[in-house]
Design an enzyme around this catalytic site. Structure first.
Site, PDB file in Angstrom:
ATOM      1  N   HIS A 168       0.841  -1.089   0.013  1.00 55.33           N
ATOM      2  CA  HIS A 168      -0.137   0.091  -0.004  1.00 55.33           C
ATOM      3  C   HIS A 168       0.834   1.306  -0.145  1.00 55.33           C
ATOM      4  CE1 HIS A 168      -3.549   2.400   1.702  1.00 55.33           C
ATOM      5  NE2 HIS A 168      -4.026   1.765   0.616  1.00 55.33           N
ATOM      6  N   LYS A 170       2.736   4.583  -0.949  1.00 59.46           N
ATOM      7  CA  LYS A 170       2.768   5.278  -2.168  1.00 59.46           C
ATOM      8  C   LYS A 170       3.936   6.523  -2.147  1.00 59.46           C
ATOM      9  CE  LYS A 170      -1.365   3.714  -1.656  1.00 59.46           C
ATOM     10  NZ  LYS A 170      -2.656   4.304  -1.552  1.00 59.46           N
ATOM     11  N   ASP A 175      15.378  10.881  -9.255  1.00 59.77           N
ATOM     12  CA  ASP A 175      16.716  11.452  -8.767  1.00 59.77           C
ATOM     13  C   ASP A 175      16.673  11.767  -7.364  1.00 59.77           C
ATOM     14  OD1 ASP A 175      17.914  10.986 -11.210  1.00 59.77           O
ATOM     15  OD2 ASP A 175      17.486  12.992 -11.984  1.00 59.77           O
TER      16      ASP A 175
END
Length: 485
Positions: A168, A170, A175
């Site tokens: 889950h 995110k 870079d």
């Protein structure tokens, strides 16, 4: 408009109530929250931090990050929407232009292989990139929960099998730049599904998330150039040998977290009030990692202690009113003021669902009512429901106001603060303690005001009226909803 909202926030109950009584604050936020920095990696953020408010800006930030990246792109999400051809084509162009660029993508295996009506999935959308550039430059990892194994793996159909546990996290790295969010890589999250998004320029923090994603990828299924999924050599299949798999995964994660902490510590006497600090935490109970739960427990303790002397107020948001017993118990016991912001039934992603799923918003209303009833009518606890015409709400996080003026802390990431966040899914969030330099505190406050401008406070009586007539069998499903949604 903003001034009118601000006046409303300072004149209504809980978060919208005026200043707390009590002595003035004599400690800096860094001193108050010093306990959160112990046994955690801590990063000093020197570049400006950008608070993004709109999903369309978040999406453009993703496309821009991909296009400008020169060395690495790391995308971690529950899934990639099967219609996200623009995002994939942008990755394709970036890889073609820059031979030094490498891409790591971490998704959930169950959700990422779930097919739509056309037979498309995250895996089928990304497979051409692996074939074209090879699995050394494009590494697609799909984490599979060890909780779905044996006969359960064979019996539970797609979508429903995802209730056992998911990847889950995110986080999106380009870079040395990171966007942390609760949003997935799918069209509604780029258009009209409100979430939170913060962009941080920090080489150290970017390296942390690159390391975390690659650590998880080392015990996840990999998408090969042949389009097939396979576990890394020597790693047990979680659906066939879950105990051995957990042992391997725990060893990898424990090692990663220990190194991250050892390499990224900041002494308390080396912190200036102007410094912004970032503290990443992870929660992976199925793999024996409970760092974020311990972090939240310390946060509740700190704010409760502070509130007893000086007063304190907090805003906690979640996509669903499905807070775990751990979170509800700490809110109800707290001396702080608490405002809980969740989706209204019409802003719930299940509102237009078919079948039994369409009753899920009603179930959340039942849980809301029970919570407010258990609060005993405390005036310093309130529930706000978000509603914006044509939008759904998926925001999550915490804003802590020690002095009642501007937030001295925020938490942002993937957890919804429910049972699954603690016990089932792989989660991460970042705690930001803003320094006095720059506009981060003001920007975070404006973010909270913006979300609350679309919300209305609900009462126990109003919720009682709303849930009246709900089918009795819905109450019987409550334990399942609490643990699986």
């Amino acid at each position: 408009m903003i001034r009118r909202i601000a006046r409303r926030l300072l004149t209504a109950p809980a978060f919208r109530r005026g200043m707390c009584s009590g002595s003035s604050r004599i400690q800096s936020a860094h001193q108050v929250f010093a306990g959160l920095t112990k046994n955690r990696p801590v990063y000093r953020i020197t570049d400006p931090v950008e608070v993004i408010r709109e999903p369309s800006v978040f999406y453009q930030g993703l496309l821009r990050g991909i296009a400008l990246a020169r060395h690495r792109i790391v995308l971690s999400s529950l899934y990639l929407g099967s219609d996200e051809t623009e995002l994939v084509s942008t990755l394709d162009r970036a890889l073609a232009i820059n031979q030094e660029l490498c891409v790591d993508i971490l998704l959930d295996c169950l959700r990422g292989t779930r097919s739509d009506s056309r037979g498309q999935s995250s895996a089928t959308l990304l497979a051409p990139l692996v074939r074209k550039y090879g699995d050394q430059r494009v590494r697609i990892a799909m984490y599979h929960t060890p909780a779905l194994n044996g006969i359960s793996k064979r019996l539970w159909p797609q979508r429903y099998n995802e209730t056992f546990g998911l990847q889950h996290i995110k986080a999106y790295v380009f870079d040395d730049e990171l966007i942390v969010s609760g949003a997935n890589l799918s069209r509604e999250y780029f258009n009209n599904r409100q979430d939170r998004y913060i962009k941080i320029g920090s080489r150290g923090l970017a390296i942390y998330f690159v390391g975390l994603v690659r650590a998880i990828a080392s015990f996840s299924f990999g998408l090969g150039q042949d389009g097939l999924l396979a576990m890394p050599v020597g790693v047990p299949d979680p659906s066939r040998d879950p105990r051995e798999f957990v042992a391997v995964a725990n060893a990898v994660l424990t090692g990663f977290l220990s190194r991250a902490q050892a390499e990224n510590t900041i002494a308390s006497d080396d912190v200036d009030e102007a410094d912004t600090l970032a503290i990443p935490t992870v929660q992976m109970s199925q793999l024996g990692i409970t760092q974020d739960e311990e972090h939240m427990r310390e946060f509740f303790h700190i704010t409760d202690t502070f509130a007893r002397l000086h007063g304190c107020r907090n805003l906690m948001a979640s996509a669903y009113f499905n807070f775990s017993d751990f979170h509800k118990r700490n809110v109800l016991r707290s001396s702080s003021r608490w405002d809980l912001l969740v989706a209204s039934p019409r802003a719930n992603g299940f509102f237009t669902a078919s079948g039994i799923s369409r009753y899920i918003p009603d179930m959340y209303s039942i849980i809301e009512h029970e919570f407010l009833k258990s609060s005993g009518g405390r005036p310093d606890i309130a529930v706000e429901e978000y509603y914006r015409e044509g939008w759904t709400f998926h925001g999550k996080g915490v804003w802590c106001y020690l002095d009642q003026k501007l937030p001295q802390l925020t938490m942002i990431g993937s957890p919804n603060y429910g049972y699954r966040s603690i016990y089932c899914d792989l989660e991460t969030q970042i705690t930001l303690i803003p320094g006095t330099a720059g506009n981060l505190q003001s920007d975070l406050h404006q973010e909270a005001l913006s979300l609350l401008s679309y919300s209305e406070m609900v009462s126990e009586a109003g919720l009682r009226k709303r849930i009246r007539g709900s089918p009795l069998w819905l109450y019987g499903l409550k334990p399942l909803i609490l643990k699986k949604m």
